[in-house]
Design an enzyme around this catalytic site. Structure first.
Site, PDB file in Angstrom:
ATOM      1  CG  ASP A 107      -0.820   0.113   8.013  1.00 23.67           C
ATOM      2  OD1 ASP A 107      -1.603   1.061   8.120  1.00 23.67           O
ATOM      3  OD2 ASP A 107       0.293   0.190   7.462  1.00 23.67           O
ATOM      4  CE  LYS A 154       0.914   1.287   4.484  1.00 20.01           C
ATOM      5  NZ  LYS A 154       1.680   2.450   4.858  1.00 20.01           N
TER       6      LYS A 154
HETATM    7  C1  LIG Z   1       2.354   4.431   9.796  1.00 17.82           C
HETATM    8  C2  LIG Z   1       1.431   3.481   9.083  1.00 17.82           C
HETATM    9  C3  LIG Z   1       0.504   4.290   8.168  1.00 17.82           C
HETATM   10  O1  LIG Z   1      -0.250   3.490   7.309  1.00 17.82           O
HETATM   11  O2  LIG Z   1       2.051   2.538   8.227  1.00 17.82           O
HETATM   12  P1  LIG Z   1       3.524   1.923   8.034  1.00 17.82           P
HETATM   13  O3  LIG Z   1       4.440   3.011   7.692  1.00 17.82           O
HETATM   14  O4  LIG Z   1       3.933   1.240   9.300  1.00 17.82           O
HETATM   15  O5  LIG Z   1       3.372   0.933   6.922  1.00 17.82           O
HETATM   16  C4  LIG Z   1       0.579   2.678  10.082  1.00 17.82           C
HETATM   17  O6  LIG Z   1      -0.214   3.527  10.870  1.00 17.82           O
HETATM   18  C5  LIG Z   1       1.355   1.764  10.976  1.00 17.82           C
HETATM   19  O7  LIG Z   1       0.636   0.598  11.124  1.00 17.82           O
HETATM   20  P2  LIG Z   1       1.360  -0.756  11.632  1.00 17.82           P
HETATM   21  O8  LIG Z   1       2.654  -0.921  10.903  1.00 17.82           O
HETATM   22  O9  LIG Z   1       0.360  -1.853  11.534  1.00 17.82           O
HETATM   23  O10 LIG Z   1       1.684  -0.331  13.104  1.00 17.82           O
HETATM   24  P3  LIG Z   1       1.672  -1.192  14.458  1.00 17.82           P
HETATM   25  O11 LIG Z   1       2.466  -2.425  14.226  1.00 17.82           O
HETATM   26  O12 LIG Z   1       0.266  -1.332  14.954  1.00 17.82           O
HETATM   27  O13 LIG Z   1       2.424  -0.193  15.438  1.00 17.82           O
HETATM   28  C6  LIG Z   1       3.828  -0.110  15.533  1.00 17.82           C
HETATM   29  C7  LIG Z   1       4.140   1.057  16.460  1.00 17.82           C
HETATM   30  O14 LIG Z   1       3.924   2.298  15.755  1.00 17.82           O
HETATM   31  C8  LIG Z   1       3.303   3.265  16.580  1.00 17.82           C
HETATM   32  N1  LIG Z   1       1.987   3.638  16.000  1.00 17.82           N
HETATM   33  C9  LIG Z   1       1.428   2.885  15.020  1.00 17.82           C
HETATM   34  C10 LIG Z   1       0.206   3.271  14.462  1.00 17.82           C
HETATM   35  C11 LIG Z   1      -0.422   4.430  14.971  1.00 17.82           C
HETATM   36  N2  LIG Z   1      -1.606   4.828  14.470  1.00 17.82           N
HETATM   37  N3  LIG Z   1       0.153   5.150  15.949  1.00 17.82           N
HETATM   38  C12 LIG Z   1       1.355   4.786  16.475  1.00 17.82           C
HETATM   39  O15 LIG Z   1       1.881   5.465  17.351  1.00 17.82           O
HETATM   40  C13 LIG Z   1       3.185   2.646  17.948  1.00 17.82           C
HETATM   41  O16 LIG Z   1       4.347   3.021  18.682  1.00 17.82           O
HETATM   42  C14 LIG Z   1       3.228   1.156  17.672  1.00 17.82           C
HETATM   43  O17 LIG Z   1       3.753   0.420  18.745  1.00 17.82           O
END
Ligand SMILES: C[C@@](CO)(OP(=O)(O)O)[C@H](O)COP(=O)(O)OP(=O)(O)OC[C@H]1O[C@@H](n2ccc(N)nc2=O)[C@H](O)[C@@H]1O
Ligand SMILES: Nc1ncnc2c1ncn2[C@@H]1O[C@H](COP(=O)(O)OP(=O)(O)O)[C@@H](O)[C@H]1O
Length: 284
Positions: A138, A8
């Site tokens: 996510d 994504k």
């Molecule tokens: C930032 C985003 C945007 O789409 O994507 P990625 O860059 O990781 O793909 C997502 O919110 C990532 O989702 P995901 O990768 O599933 O995150 P998680 O494993 O749930 O969280 C990992 C860590 O990131 C932080 N976290 C995550 C999501 C959120 N909305 N707030 C946070 O503060 C928290 O510290 C958490 O412990």
């Protein structure tokens, strides 16, 4: 059973607040793109396992594909008459890890949906999304799979029909980033997102590649990794209508009006040692 798990991108990502548990409230326009991990699931056996090809990932319960089996089987045993089965997973990894492309989350969602189909759909999409959220913020987006405005920490998903078909060039700069570390480094006072969000035509406006790309996480990451600004500039010079970091990085994408321009940009950018470049399209 063979499953494809797409990556994504976040076309925009605003951080609108921070919850007492440390998670951040977001408002993000998310869309899957046509880069896929491939998973082959073999049902049965004494215990669930995962074997990864194409990268070096943990093979224990912290692997999100295997974690999804555990979460699914626990819910199946607790909430239905069906008997859980162990699963051997072979994962062919194509989506760069720690790139903000959601590969681990997509693998987990693909396993949840695959097991749900195998067992005759005991769970509806809403219940699957709730199970998905246990695995990561996510993961629910990937259960639905369609372009969406995502709010909360990722659990509120509203389909978004205003995305035109576009070609995308994604550049992975050769290193991954930790999502947790990127959020920790964020200066929430600087994002002032609620004000900026007013400019987006949420209800029935269409998305503009020149006006609406944005990522509140980009400034903090860019301070430490100046290569991201370099990639954005090069994408724009090569004809992108706009460029931004996806999610918590490290990958950067550019949006192109047609596949020929995207392919030309890929050919140029992949000359850079260490960069992995994909020319793909939005799955609208
Ligand atoms: C930032 C985003 C945007 O789409 O994507 P990625 O860059 O990781 O793909 C997502 O919110 C990532 O989702 P995901 O990768 O599933 O995150 P998680 O494993 O749930 O969280 C990992 C860590 O990131 C932080 N976290 C995550 C999501 C959120 N909305 N707030 C946070 O503060 C928290 O510290 C958490 O412990
Ligand atoms: N099946 C998986 N695929 C990718 N990463 C996984 C997987 N299982 C666990 N992880 C862990 O999740 C983290 C990054 O996840 P990934 O989805 O690739 O990145 P991002 O959250 O930046 O989109 C890494 O720490 C990685 O070790």
């Amino acid at each position: 059973m063979e499953l494809l798990a797409p990556a994504k991108i976040n076309l925009f990502l605003y951080v609108t607040g921070r919850r007492p548990d440390g998670y951040h409230e977001l408002c993000s326009l998310m869309c899957a793109v046509a880069i896929y991990d491939r998973l082959v699931l073999r049902m049965g056996g004494a215990r669930s396992t995962v074997a990864c090809h194409g990268c070096d990932l943990p093979l224990d319960g912290t692997n999100l594909a295997l974690g999804a089996v555990t979460v699914f089987n626990a819910a199946l045993a607790a909430e239905t008459q069906r008997r859980p089965e162990q699963v051997a997973i072979r994962l062919d990894k194509k989506i760069p890890v720690g790139a903000g492309l959601g590969g681990g989350s997509s693998d987990a969602a693909a396993v949840l949906k695959g097991l749900n189909a195998y067992h005759g759909h005991p769970f509806d999409e809403g219940r699957l999304c709730a199970l998905a959220l246990v695995l990561g913020a996510d993961v629910p987006f990937f259960i639905r799979g369609r372009p969406a405005l995502v709010t909360g920490i990722g659990e509120r998903i509203r389909p978004y029909a205003g995305l035109p078909a576009m070609d995308v060039v994604i550049v992975y700069p050769g290193f991954g980033l930790s999502t947790a570390a990127v959020f920790k480094n964020l200066n929430l006072a600087l994002t002032k997102s609620k004000k900026k969000l007013r400019y987006f035509p949420f209800n029935n406006g269409s998305f503009s590649a020149t006006h609406h790309l944005h990522n509140d996480l980009e400034a903090g990451v860019g301070e430490h990794f100046t290569v991201l600004a370099d990639i954005k500039e090069r994408l724009c010079r090569l004809g992108a209508m706009g460029a931004a970091m996806t999610g918590s990085g490290s990958a950067v994408f550019g949006l192109f009006a047609n596949a020929a321009d995207a392919s030309k940009a890929k050919d140029v950018l992949e000359q850079q040692p260490g960069w992995q470049v994909f020319a793909t399209r939005l799955l609208t």
